[in-house]
Design an enzyme around this catalytic site. Structure first.
Site, PDB file in Angstrom:
ATOM      1  N   ASN A  50      -2.642   0.239  75.337  1.00  0.00           N
ATOM      2  CA  ASN A  50      -2.936   1.179  76.238  1.00  0.00           C
ATOM      3  C   ASN A  50      -1.756   1.587  77.109  1.00  0.00           C
ATOM      4  OD1 ASN A  50      -3.319  -1.622  77.170  1.00  0.00           O
ATOM      5  ND2 ASN A  50      -4.087  -1.064  79.053  1.00  0.00           N
ATOM      6  N   GLU A  52      -1.230   3.221  81.064  1.00  0.00           N
ATOM      7  CA  GLU A  52      -1.874   3.575  82.312  1.00  0.00           C
ATOM      8  C   GLU A  52      -1.026   4.659  82.778  1.00  0.00           C
ATOM      9  OE1 GLU A  52      -4.444  -0.352  83.227  1.00  0.00           O
ATOM     10  OE2 GLU A  52      -2.720  -0.117  84.535  1.00  0.00           O
ATOM     11  N   CYS A  61      -5.976   4.841  75.974  1.00  0.00           N
ATOM     12  CA  CYS A  61      -6.788   3.528  75.473  1.00  0.00           C
ATOM     13  C   CYS A  61      -5.887   2.853  74.287  1.00  0.00           C
ATOM     14  CB  CYS A  61      -8.126   3.627  75.233  1.00  0.00           C
ATOM     15  SG  CYS A  61      -9.090   4.049  76.474  1.00  0.00           S
ATOM     16  N   GLU A  63      -7.120   2.188  71.518  1.00  0.00           N
ATOM     17  CA  GLU A  63      -7.685   2.540  70.045  1.00  0.00           C
ATOM     18  C   GLU A  63      -7.196   4.100  69.991  1.00  0.00           C
ATOM     19  OE1 GLU A  63     -10.577  -0.352  71.937  1.00  0.00           O
ATOM     20  OE2 GLU A  63      -9.019   0.962  72.517  1.00  0.00           O
ATOM     21  N   CYS A  96     -14.207   0.714  74.381  1.00  0.00           N
ATOM     22  CA  CYS A  96     -15.004   1.440  75.338  1.00  0.00           C
ATOM     23  C   CYS A  96     -15.729   2.471  74.643  1.00  0.00           C
ATOM     24  CB  CYS A  96     -13.967   2.193  76.661  1.00  0.00           C
ATOM     25  SG  CYS A  96     -13.182   3.466  76.040  1.00  0.00           S
ATOM     26  N   CYS A  99     -13.837   5.302  73.348  1.00  0.00           N
ATOM     27  CA  CYS A  99     -12.931   4.883  71.843  1.00  0.00           C
ATOM     28  C   CYS A  99     -13.847   4.813  70.941  1.00  0.00           C
ATOM     29  CB  CYS A  99     -12.248   3.752  72.282  1.00  0.00           C
ATOM     30  SG  CYS A  99     -10.813   3.875  73.147  1.00  0.00           S
TER      31      CYS A  99
END
Length: 148
Positions: A50, A52, A61, A63, A96, A99
């Site tokens: 990930n 940010e 993310c 994924e 999430c 994803c």
């Protein structure tokens, strides 16, 4: 003619690569580092972490990062297994919702119920799922009709 059998990684090896990827995450705001490793049906592996951003909505993310790498290296239709780890405690990290939707896209392209191995950040817990379990009745390319 028989093709040579491809040796796939063990769950532990794939999780270890996801942990290495998590160590490369850029998560200065949440301090929640996530890593992902994706293995193809031919045994090729890509990773992602990930990333940010101060504008939270612009983060990426792990994924999604790894799925992009997978598309470029071997194609989403060849995704076989995905390992995801994250956090710093014993809580198991699963993809999430966004994803899960992206993984469903790969699963429908490949006609496989992609296996997802989820692990805790501290390495104490692992559990396996399929994308069908994590996003039942999902909507993806198989639901869209193509013009004639």
């Amino acid at each position: 003619m028989l093709l040579p059998k491809v040796e796939l990684m063990t769950d532990e090896e794939l999780i270890a690569l996801a942990r290495e990827a998590a160590a490369k995450a850029y998560a200065p705001y949440s301090n929640f580092c996530v890593g992902c490793a994706i293995e193809s049906v031919e045994g090729e592996v890509v990773t992602g972490a990930n990333m940010e951003n101060a504008c939270y909505r612009l983060g990426l993310c792990a994924e999604q990062s790894a799925l992009t790498a997978a598309q470029h290296k071997f194609g989403l239709d060849k995704v076989a297994r995905i390992a995801v780890v994250g956090g710093s405690d014993a809580t198991i990290c699963t993809p999430c919702g966004g994803c899960r939707q992206a993984i469903l896209e790969a699963a429908q392209l490949s006609a496989r119920d992609v296996e997802i191995i989820c692990g805790s950040g501290d390495g104490s817990a692992v559990e396996g799922h399929t994308i069908g379990e994590l996003i039942p009745f999902g909507f993806g390319p198989a639901n869209l009709s193509r013009p004639a």
